[in-house]
Design a protein around this motif. Structure first.
Motif, PDB file in Angstrom:
ATOM      1  N   LEU B   5       0.846  -1.191   0.000  1.00  0.00           N
ATOM      2  CA  LEU B   5       0.000   0.000   0.000  1.00  0.00           C
ATOM      3  C   LEU B   5       0.882   1.242   0.000  1.00  0.00           C
ATOM      4  CD1 LEU B   5      -2.774   1.450   0.338  1.00  0.00           C
ATOM      5  CD2 LEU B   5      -2.457   1.189   2.810  1.00  0.00           C
ATOM      6  N   VAL B   7       0.689   5.101   0.607  1.00  0.00           N
ATOM      7  CA  VAL B   7      -0.162   6.173   1.113  1.00  0.00           C
ATOM      8  C   VAL B   7       0.524   7.496   0.780  1.00  0.00           C
ATOM      9  CG1 VAL B   7      -1.212   7.212   3.162  1.00  0.00           C
ATOM     10  CG2 VAL B   7      -1.089   4.728   2.948  1.00  0.00           C
ATOM     11  N   ASP B  34       0.643  -4.982   2.746  1.00  0.00           N
ATOM     12  CA  ASP B  34       1.822  -4.498   3.468  1.00  0.00           C
ATOM     13  C   ASP B  34       1.897  -2.987   3.350  1.00  0.00           C
ATOM     14  OD1 ASP B  34       2.559  -7.015   4.104  1.00  0.00           O
ATOM     15  OD2 ASP B  34       4.439  -7.014   2.947  1.00  0.00           O
ATOM     16  N   TYR B  35       2.368  -2.365   4.395  1.00  0.00           N
ATOM     17  CA  TYR B  35       2.605  -0.932   4.322  1.00  0.00           C
ATOM     18  C   TYR B  35       4.089  -0.698   4.559  1.00  0.00           C
ATOM     19  CZ  TYR B  35       2.790   3.928   5.891  1.00  0.00           C
ATOM     20  OH  TYR B  35       3.130   5.242   6.053  1.00  0.00           O
ATOM     21  N   PRO B  36       4.869  -0.552   3.491  1.00  0.00           N
ATOM     22  CA  PRO B  36       6.310  -0.333   3.667  1.00  0.00           C
ATOM     23  C   PRO B  36       6.548   0.935   4.483  1.00  0.00           C
ATOM     24  CG  PRO B  36       5.801  -0.884   1.398  1.00  0.00           C
ATOM     25  CD  PRO B  36       4.498  -0.627   2.076  1.00  0.00           C
ATOM     26  N   PHE B  37       7.240   0.773   5.573  1.00  0.00           N
ATOM     27  CA  PHE B  37       7.310   1.821   6.576  1.00  0.00           C
ATOM     28  C   PHE B  37       8.164   3.019   6.186  1.00  0.00           C
ATOM     29  CE2 PHE B  37       6.340   2.190  11.221  1.00  0.00           C
ATOM     30  CZ  PHE B  37       5.042   1.732  11.088  1.00  0.00           C
ATOM     31  N   ASP B  38       9.113   2.795   5.307  1.00  0.00           N
ATOM     32  CA  ASP B  38      10.037   3.884   4.968  1.00  0.00           C
ATOM     33  C   ASP B  38       9.554   4.750   3.810  1.00  0.00           C
ATOM     34  OD1 ASP B  38      11.740   3.436   6.987  1.00  0.00           O
ATOM     35  OD2 ASP B  38      13.266   2.375   5.808  1.00  0.00           O
ATOM     36  N   GLN B  39       8.290   4.584   3.424  1.00  0.00           N
ATOM     37  CA  GLN B  39       7.820   5.370   2.280  1.00  0.00           C
ATOM     38  C   GLN B  39       7.623   6.836   2.665  1.00  0.00           C
ATOM     39  OE1 GLN B  39       3.506   4.777   1.160  1.00  0.00           O
ATOM     40  NE2 GLN B  39       3.782   2.921   2.366  1.00  0.00           N
ATOM     41  N   THR B  40       7.863   7.713   1.679  1.00  0.00           N
ATOM     42  CA  THR B  40       7.670   9.146   1.923  1.00  0.00           C
ATOM     43  C   THR B  40       6.727   9.739   0.868  1.00  0.00           C
ATOM     44  OG1 THR B  40       9.644   9.682   0.598  1.00  0.00           O
ATOM     45  CG2 THR B  40       9.938   9.464   2.986  1.00  0.00           C
TER      46      THR B  40
END
Lengths: 206, 248, 479
Positions: B5, B7, B34-40
């Protein structure tokens, strides 16, 4: 190097990669309507009028339709008029013509256009400077669309060829087309077969 | 099926509920998310301004975050259009191409990949106007466009919204004229931008509906700003929120 | 010279509510009529493709077609001249006119002569030029450039024109009636046409096969300018040449439908040879076109047939007015052509667009206008044409958005998402967003924080899926 060579060289050096010239289909469309009907409807869109039944007496029709017309320039054998194109030595002179009558070698149903060339006009300005323009069109000279129209030999031969599709108009103020503008104030096309005596122009598509 | 995902940054900060709705909706449809945590961010704000060099690191970070997934889903046509069609600041690697080829705007993912037929949990008994963004229409071809009147009519977002019980979609004039957001345009040409937004709201308002639904919150952020300034009573919702059934 | 500030010019136009609203309505009406015209032609999209292919073919063989055109025109008795730039064009025109002792002439509409500022050039040398197109004449009388390439005076309301004509001609200022105003113009202009010593026209097309210059007008003013005086000069941009009349048909079917929604204009005129007893000159003008042809990104803009459809559909153009662009060509086509004339002066134009893509999809010759606008922005970035604020903002955005930790701190520091937004998206000009709009309120909790609270830990990405591996293998092979 001449300016011409300079420009052509610059272009030659900069041509994008070559591309093929596509074939253009004729785009003919099946329709129940006659070409004359399509023509008159298309012409009406730009405020041109069509007279579907040719008047038996053209002179009388002119008098009735343009009662105030004093000066009538006729470029057709069917009508005498008061002046013929040959009488104008100065091409600005037709400005005092009330009605010009010419015959077109070609009508286009898609757009309601009629063709005029110096062959019919002799003096090209008679179709723009006159107040009113009347064009005789033999329904047999109608073609379906613009693709057909450009097969007419006039576009290869004429010094001046104009497709007229309505009276001169302008939409420059407020966006809606109004008349008058700089050219003729009305355009009337009479669907009128050529007199039997008049030869079909050589090479014309019929 | 497992998807990542994305966002978008402005959704993260201003409209987290739309992100949550997207996540929950996908989960309801049996997708592992999954929500990749390092996305900006996808880098569009820089790339769209012409700052290719300055977009590079952000685009490459995006590729690193998402390259391992078979599908990437985002609730934003604008971001997806950028990632799919304009991801040229990042180095042209297999990973970059994979991400571009496997990113989906939410309506596309629901229509084309999951082929969802119904949202039985959702009900929204209101008149709504649907705003489909320019990116979604002319960038992602989620809907036929008014510029091509001979094309067959279709609309992926609309077909989804129509599946929600009670929804009545009302039409308005000039439906696919740009709303005036345009990314940084909203600020560099703020007066024209706001004029476009106000015109859009006027036409939506004339339809009688007071709910505006879209799969692009960037447009809605702008329209909401215009509406609130004019004290107009519009409610703005992401399509995912309606499909997820938690708004009534 | 400073870059044109289109945004500021647009603001001035917008603040005048009457004009903005009337202009948007008028121009959008043209777009709607264009849609209706396209709808009644089932082969519309096929025609667009053909038109694009014909233009691309011609441009990729431009030198040959220009030579063919020139040879045929000469055979028809026309004198052909070549001009590298605006000055050469104007000088050639002046030389022809002065050798015939012309002191004044009539002219029909031509964007090329606008580009070359020919009227001013001749005026300074004692030759007076009267425009015969109503809209162009209005702009000439008001000393303004065209605001639209098809309807130069579209930005004026009928009342503006009534006031102008009252000032210039003493006509009734209380009759903002287009029919009356057109009549006033006819009466004023006719004597000028009848007495003109020469005529000038532009060209919509130049047909290599026949040597004809083709003009498309609704008033017949090209016909008047070309036929009443004995001396005719046609100014033709080198990109206007097309192979033959078979191809011309495609463009004639598309041009007016795209411009105004009519099937054709009242006068579609072909001038192949001098009129009886007359003299005809054609000036072929480069003025930057051969240079643009060399640019692999931007050469397709040369396909343009000047229909104005991209402006009519452009929501920014309709709300900014055509004069806001401060350039010969305005709207989307202006944005992608003017920077190649002067990059610094037009460096802000590519930002006068939301890149919504409508322009490319109405373009009858399928120019990828919105993609070119995007690419021009990249050129501005690469050529250092960013303002200092934009440069700084992009630098901050780069640093912040490529660093997840720094980004998180900024996005979540005490709910101060607002502190981030302006920096990366709006160049520290938060007030620009807020001038006419409310600023969105930051959520109490970002999605990121919500996720951390509600879902278990950070995701572990899967092993590289098969497709990526395949793509990689292909990539390796290529390398």
């Amino acid at each position: 190097m001449s300016v011409r060579e300079d420009i052509l060289t610059a272009i030659r050096e900069h041509h994008p990669p070559p591309r093929e010239l596509p074939e253009v289909p004729d785009f003919h469309r099946a329709t129940d309507n006659s070409l004359s009907d399509l023509f008159s409807r298309a012409l009406a869109r730009l405020d041109g009028k069509t007279v579907a039944e040719p008047p038996t007496d053209l002179q009388m029709w002119l008098t009735e339709t343009f009662p105030d017309a004093g000066r009538i320039c006729s470029a057709v054998p069917e009508l005498e008029g008061t002046v013929t194109p040959a009488e104008f030595s100065d091409w600005a002179a037709p400005a005092d013509v009330d009605v010009t009558v010419v015959r077109t070698p070609l009508g286009v149903a898609e757009t309601g256009s009629v063709l005029v060339t110096e062959k019919e006009l002799e003096v090209n300005t008679i179709v723009v400077l006159a107040q009113h323009l009347v064009v005789l069109l033999d329904p047999a000279d109608l073609v379906e669309n613009i693709h057909d129209a450009y097969h007419h030999p006039s576009f290869q031969q004429a010094a001046y060829a104009a497709l007229l599709s309505g009276p001169s108009g302008s939409a420059d103020i407020g966006g809606k087309t109004v008349h008058p503008a700089q050219g003729v104030t009305t355009l009337t096309v009479i669907l009128s077969p050529r007199p039997a005596s008049e030869a079909i122009p050589e090479g014309a598509t019929r | 099926m497992r998807v990542a995902l994305m966002v978008p940054c402005y959704v993260d900060m201003f409209y987290p509920e739309a992100g949550v709705a997207t996540l929950e909706l996908l989960e309801k449809l049996g997708v592992e998310v999954d929500y990749p945590f390092d996305q900006t961010c996808c880098g569009q704000p820089m790339a769209n301004s012409g700052a290719v060099k300055q977009a590079r690191a952000t685009e490459e970070l995006f590729v690193r975050n998402f390259a391992a997934y078979e599908h990437v889903v985002a609730p934003s046509g604008s971001c997806v259009h950028h990632i799919r069609n304009k991801f040229t600041a990042a180095a042209d690697t297999a990973e970059r191409r994979h991400v571009s080829a496997h990113v989906w705007d939410l309506p596309e993912f629901l229509c084309d990949v999951l082929k969802v037929e119904a949202f039985p949990w959702a009900e929204f008994p209101h008149e709504v106007t649907l705003h489909v963004s320019c990116s979604a229409i002319r960038g992602l071809f989620e809907q036929s466009m008014s510029e091509r009147p001979n094309d067959p009519w279709f609309s992926k977002p609309r077909s989804l919204l129509e599946k929600v019980k009670g929804v009545e979609i009302v039409d308005f004039d000039r439906p696919d004229e740009c709303c005036g957001f345009g990314g940084t345009f909203a600020v560099t040409e703020e007066a024209v931008s706001a004029a476009m937004g106000n015109d859009k709201l006027e036409r939506m308002g004339a339809s009688g509906a007071r709910y505006v639904v879209s799969a692009d919150l960037s447009c809605l952020m702008h329209l909401q700003g215009c509406a609130h300034r004019n004290r107009e009573e519009f409610q703005f919702l992401h399509l995912a929120e309606v499909l997820n059934g938690k708004v009534q | 010279m400073k870059p044109i500030d289109q945004a500021r010019n647009a603001l001035a136009f917008l603040e005048d509510d009457t004009h903005e609203h009337a202009f948007d309505q008028l121009i959008w009406g043209l777009r709607e009529r264009r849609d209706a015209a396209a709808r009644e032609v089932p082969e519309w999209e096929q025609l667009r493709t053909l038109a694009s292919e014909i233009k691309e073919h011609t441009l990729s063989n431009l030198a040959r077609y220009l030579e063919l055109f020139e040879a045929r025109a000469k055979r028809n008795g026309v004198q052909v001249h070549w001009a590298r730039d605006a000055h050469e064009h104007n000088q050639i025109v002046y030389d022809i006119l002065s050798s015939h002792n012309v002191e004044w002439l009539v002219k029909s509409k031509s964007m090329l002569t606008e580009e070359c500022d020919t009227r001013a050039f001749l005026g300074q040398r004692g030759i007076e030029v009267a425009e015969t197109d109503l809209g162009e004449r209005i702009q000439q009388l008001d000393d303004e450039p065209p605001s639209h390439i098809v309807g130069p005076a579209f930005q004026k309301t009928p009342q503006d024109v009534a006031d102008l004509f009252h000032r210039v001609y003493g006509s009734d200022p209380n009759r903002p009636d287009p029919v009356y105003l057109a009549q006033v113009m006819r009466e004023q202009t006719r004597p000028l046409i009848l007495d003109a010593q020469a005529g000038m026209t532009g060209a919509n097309f130049a047909v290599a096969e026949t040597g004809a210059v083709v003009t498309v007008t609704n008033e017949g003013n090209a016909d008047l300018s070309a036929n009443v005086p004995k001396l005719l000069i046609c100014s033709v941009g080198i990109e206007k040449v097309i192979p033959g009349v078979e191809q011309l048909a495609v463009f004639i079917r598309l041009l007016t439908r795209s411009a105004t929604g009519e099937r054709i204009t009242q006068y579609t005129s072909h001038f192949a040879a001098p009129r009886m007893g007359g003299e005809m000159h054609i000036v072929l003008v480069d003025n930057g076109r051969s240079q643009r042809l060399a640019d692999e990104r931007f050469w397709p803009s040369l396909k343009c047939i000047r229909c104005g459809a991209c402006m009519n559909t452009c929501p920014v153009y309709r709300r900014s007015g055509g004069l806001s662009y401060g350039s010969t060509y305005m709207g989307p086509i202006g944005i992608i052509t003017m920077p190649s004339v002067d990059i610094h002066r037009h460096s802000e134009l590519p930002y006068a667009s939301t890149i919504n893509g409508s322009c490319s999809n109405v373009c009858p010759v399928q120019i990828n206008i919105h993609e070119q606008i995007y690419e021009w922005r990249e050129v501005m970035g690469a050529k250092g044409e960013f303002s200092a604020t934009k440069k700084a903002a992009m630098k901050v955005a780069d640093k912040l958005l490529s660093n997840p930790r720094a980004y998180r701190v900024a996005a979540e520091a005490g709910g101060s998402a607002l502190g981030v937004l302006p920096r990366f998206a709006i160049y520290n000009r938060l007030n620009a967003w807020g001038r006419r709009r409310e600023i969105p309120s930051p959520a109490e909790e970002t999605f990121h924080q919500w996720y951390a609270r509600n879902r278990t830990g950070a995701a572990q990405p899967p092993e590289t899926p098969a497709e990526t591996t395949e793509a990689k293998a292909v990539d390796d092979e290529r390398a």
